[in-house]
Write a protein that holds these residues in place. Structure first.
Motif, mmCIF file in Angstrom:
data_model
loop_
_atom_site.group_PDB
_atom_site.id
_atom_site.type_symbol
_atom_site.label_atom_id
_atom_site.label_comp_id
_atom_site.label_asym_id
_atom_site.label_seq_id
_atom_site.Cartn_x
_atom_site.Cartn_y
_atom_site.Cartn_z
ATOM 1 N N MET A 208 0.832 -1.199 0.000
ATOM 2 C CA MET A 208 0.000 0.000 0.000
ATOM 3 C C MET A 208 0.869 1.251 0.000
ATOM 4 O O MET A 208 0.559 2.236 -0.690
ATOM 5 N N LYS A 209 1.961 1.236 0.747
ATOM 6 C CA LYS A 209 2.874 2.374 0.754
ATOM 7 C C LYS A 209 3.481 2.581 -0.629
ATOM 8 O O LYS A 209 3.647 3.720 -1.088
ATOM 9 N N GLU A 220 -10.616 -0.199 3.174
ATOM 10 C CA GLU A 220 -10.674 -1.598 2.758
ATOM 11 C C GLU A 220 -10.269 -1.735 1.298
ATOM 12 O O GLU A 220 -9.548 -2.661 0.926
ATOM 13 N N GLN A 221 -10.701 -0.788 0.461
ATOM 14 C CA GLN A 221 -10.359 -0.852 -0.946
ATOM 15 C C GLN A 221 -8.859 -0.690 -1.167
ATOM 16 O O GLN A 221 -8.283 -1.315 -2.069
ATOM 17 N N ASP A 222 -8.200 0.132 -0.347
ATOM 18 C CA ASP A 222 -6.746 0.273 -0.450
ATOM 19 C C ASP A 222 -6.058 -1.066 -0.188
ATOM 20 O O ASP A 222 -5.098 -1.438 -0.885
ATOM 21 N N TRP A 223 -6.520 -1.787 0.833
ATOM 22 C CA TRP A 223 -5.981 -3.126 1.099
ATOM 23 C C TRP A 223 -6.198 -4.040 -0.102
ATOM 24 O O TRP A 223 -5.275 -4.740 -0.546
ATOM 25 N N LEU A 224 -7.419 -4.035 -0.622
ATOM 26 C CA LEU A 224 -7.738 -4.942 -1.723
ATOM 27 C C LEU A 224 -6.981 -4.576 -2.994
ATOM 28 O O LEU A 224 -6.582 -5.457 -3.767
ATOM 29 N N ASP A 225 -6.756 -3.278 -3.228
ATOM 30 C CA ASP A 225 -5.975 -2.863 -4.401
ATOM 31 C C ASP A 225 -4.526 -3.356 -4.287
ATOM 32 O O ASP A 225 -3.929 -3.802 -5.276
ATOM 33 N N ASP A 361 5.590 3.157 9.750
ATOM 34 C CA ASP A 361 4.225 3.139 10.266
ATOM 35 C C ASP A 361 3.941 1.803 10.941
ATOM 36 O O ASP A 361 4.591 0.789 10.655
ATOM 37 N N SER A 362 2.954 1.816 11.798
ATOM 38 C CA SER A 362 2.389 0.574 12.322
ATOM 39 C C SER A 362 1.253 0.133 11.401
ATOM 40 O O SER A 362 0.645 0.956 10.707
ATOM 41 N N ALA A 363 0.976 -1.146 11.388
ATOM 42 C CA ALA A 363 -0.078 -1.660 10.513
ATOM 43 C C ALA A 363 -1.431 -1.101 10.933
ATOM 44 O O ALA A 363 -1.747 -1.043 12.122
ATOM 45 N N PRO A 364 -2.254 -0.701 9.970
ATOM 46 C CA PRO A 364 -3.605 -0.244 10.312
ATOM 47 C C PRO A 364 -4.397 -1.358 10.979
ATOM 48 O O PRO A 364 -4.238 -2.534 10.654
ATOM 49 N N VAL A 365 -5.247 -0.985 11.914
ATOM 50 C CA VAL A 365 -6.089 -1.959 12.601
ATOM 51 C C VAL A 365 -7.286 -2.291 11.720
ATOM 52 O O VAL A 365 -7.990 -1.394 11.236
ATOM 53 N N ILE A 366 -7.505 -3.572 11.471
ATOM 54 C CA ILE A 366 -8.687 -4.023 10.744
ATOM 55 C C ILE A 366 -9.383 -5.091 11.578
ATOM 56 O O ILE A 366 -8.735 -5.928 12.208
ATOM 57 N N THR A 367 -10.697 -5.067 11.588
ATOM 58 C CA THR A 367 -11.458 -6.000 12.410
ATOM 59 C C THR A 367 -12.726 -6.417 11.676
ATOM 60 O O THR A 367 -13.082 -5.858 10.635
ATOM 61 N N GLY A 368 -13.398 -7.389 12.246
ATOM 62 C CA GLY A 368 -14.729 -7.775 11.794
ATOM 63 C C GLY A 368 -14.793 -8.237 10.356
ATOM 64 O O GLY A 368 -13.899 -8.902 9.831
ATOM 65 N N LYS A 369 -15.871 -7.848 9.674
ATOM 66 C CA LYS A 369 -16.098 -8.280 8.300
ATOM 67 C C LYS A 369 -14.998 -7.785 7.372
ATOM 68 O O LYS A 369 -14.585 -8.491 6.444
ATOM 69 N N THR A 375 -8.455 -10.750 4.605
ATOM 70 C CA THR A 375 -7.712 -11.978 4.855
ATOM 71 C C THR A 375 -7.996 -13.017 3.777
ATOM 72 O O THR A 375 -7.089 -13.701 3.297
ATOM 73 N N SER A 376 -9.259 -13.126 3.376
ATOM 74 C CA SER A 376 -9.631 -14.088 2.332
ATOM 75 C C SER A 376 -8.941 -13.762 1.013
ATOM 76 O O SER A 376 -8.414 -14.659 0.338
ATOM 77 N N ALA A 377 -8.921 -12.481 0.659
ATOM 78 C CA ALA A 377 -8.265 -12.082 -0.602
ATOM 79 C C ALA A 377 -6.777 -12.356 -0.564
ATOM 80 O O ALA A 377 -6.192 -12.843 -1.554
ATOM 81 N N PHE A 378 -6.145 -12.072 0.570
ATOM 82 C CA PHE A 378 -4.712 -12.299 0.670
ATOM 83 C C PHE A 378 -4.379 -13.784 0.656
ATOM 84 O O PHE A 378 -3.425 -14.220 0.012
#
Length: 384
Positions: A208-209, A220-225, A361-369, A375-378
């Motif tokens: 992402m960086k 979320e879209q940044d992660w998926l991109d 940077d520290s990793a962004p916090v992601i939770t829930g759905k 995680t599924s995409a990765f």
């Protein structure tokens, strides 16, 4: 991990992490049914009363402590320590202890050591206790200021760093001298010679960086991109494989010339081969901490906090640091090591100046759905 010069350990400590991405996916999927521990919304505070005594059970990553500290603590306090190296992967460990924690039990453990995001997850589910800070004066006096107020635990109420480190580029300088950016890993001239980590929260934020994303504002879209960029590289044969600590042997053989890797690993690798070095990416690195936490149901929280306080004495921490060679979270440790081992004290991968990590940077916090989707995409990109 033993990253020092005197003795090569076969398996670095936290670098055994990320061997269970599939497990992580399963655990994430199961979390749809997890409501949380019995203390959700009513967090306990540790009752660290009386003199430390009895038995203390600690769960930590393999090869993450020297050979003397446990015995020294036992001699000083009279506490008997059962030190278990059973944290090989955050998600795997969570899957093992979650059924116990959900019943308010800790499996006899009074300290876990888990990475930032897992400490946050456990706390949100009501599985961790807040500290009795009065029993841990060394921790709040000697914790390095840059670690004092992480977003997931701004006041360090429930987590205390065991060791910290950096994720960036580890490069064969003789074979890939021009690699200075995460974006360089996508250069076709290095096709089939690049490796990335199976640890999602290290690999994806770095990509992402590369994409120019401000991680503090990541969506979320940044992660998926970023994952789509990784998937395209997989499909094109750019990425040789995804690894844990075993990228070390691929760099040594030349099968890989540039990888996303960990700073503590690089200390050992460069000691063995001067052509291998850690490079701070032009985009900056990822910062992480493995944290001591006290679970609900901990049978001996008094001894747990006494141990945390003990390892935050700079003299005691120096003994650990001279063996582990990650980034020490304890202020004053460098000054002790300047007298005992100046080479370690002056290594910027072990005691990095603020100027060295200013773009990290520290990793962004992601939770829930959102976490489940990412995680599924990765996992699909990693395992096909």
């Amino acid at each position: 991990m033993r990253a020092g010069r005197r003795k090569r350990m076969s398996l670095p400590p936290r670098l055994l992490a990320a061997l269970a991405v599939l497990v992580a996916l399963v655990v994430a999927g199961c979390e749809q049914a997890v409501i949380g521990g019995p203390k959700t919304g009513d967090v306990q505070t540790v009752d660290a009363s009386g003199k430390p005594s009895g038995e203390l059970t600690i769960s930590n990553w393999p090869l993450y402590i020297d050979k003397e500290t446990i015995g020294d603590f036992e001699s000083k306090t009279g506490v008997t320590v059962k030190y278990i190296e059973d944290v090989n992967d955050n998600a795997e460990f969570f899957g093992k202890v979650q059924p116990q924690l959900d019943q308010g039990e800790s499996g006899g453990r009074s300290i876990f050591v888990v990475t930032d995001w897992m400490a946050n997850k456990m706390h949100e589910l009501g599985y961790l206790q807040n500290f009795d800070k009065t029993a841990m004066p060394n921790n709040y006096k000697n914790l390095v200021p840059s670690l004092a107020n992480p977003p997931f635990d701004p006041n360090r109420d429930f987590s205390m760093p065991w060791q910290t480190g950096m994720t960036g580029l580890v490069v064969r300088t003789d074979l890939a001298p021009d690699v200075t950016s995460i974006c360089d890993l996508f250069d076709p001239q290095y096709a089939g010679k690049v490796e990335m980590l199976t640890e999602m929260r290290d690999t994806v934020p770095l990509v992402m960086k590369c994409n120019g994303v401000d991680l503090a504002q990541a969506t979320e879209q940044d992660w998926l991109d970023a994952i789509a960029k990784i998937q395209d590289a997989v499909d094109a044969g750019q990425i040789r494989r995804f690894t844990g600590n075993d990228y070390a042997r691929d760099l040594a053989s030349g099968d890989a010339v540039a990888v996303i890797g960990w700073s503590g690993d690089a200390v050992q690798l460069q000691a063995d081969d001067p052509n291998i070095e850690f490079r701070m990416p032009e985009e900056g690195c990822m910062l992480w901490s493995d944290n001591m936490v006290i679970p609900i149901g901990a049978p001996n929280p008094t001894a747990a906090e006494a141990f945390m306080n003990y390892v935050y004495d700079p003299v005691n921490q120096a003994q650990i640091e001279s063996y582990v060679n990650y980034v020490s979270p304890v202020a004053g440790t460098k000054e002790v090591l300047l007298k005992q081992d100046p080479e370690i004290a002056n290594n910027k991968l072990i005691f990095p100046p603020e100027s060295f990590t200013k773009t990290c940077d520290s990793a962004p916090v992601i939770t829930g759905k959102e976490e489940q989707t990412i995680t599924s995409a990765f996992e699909t990109a990693v395992n096909g």
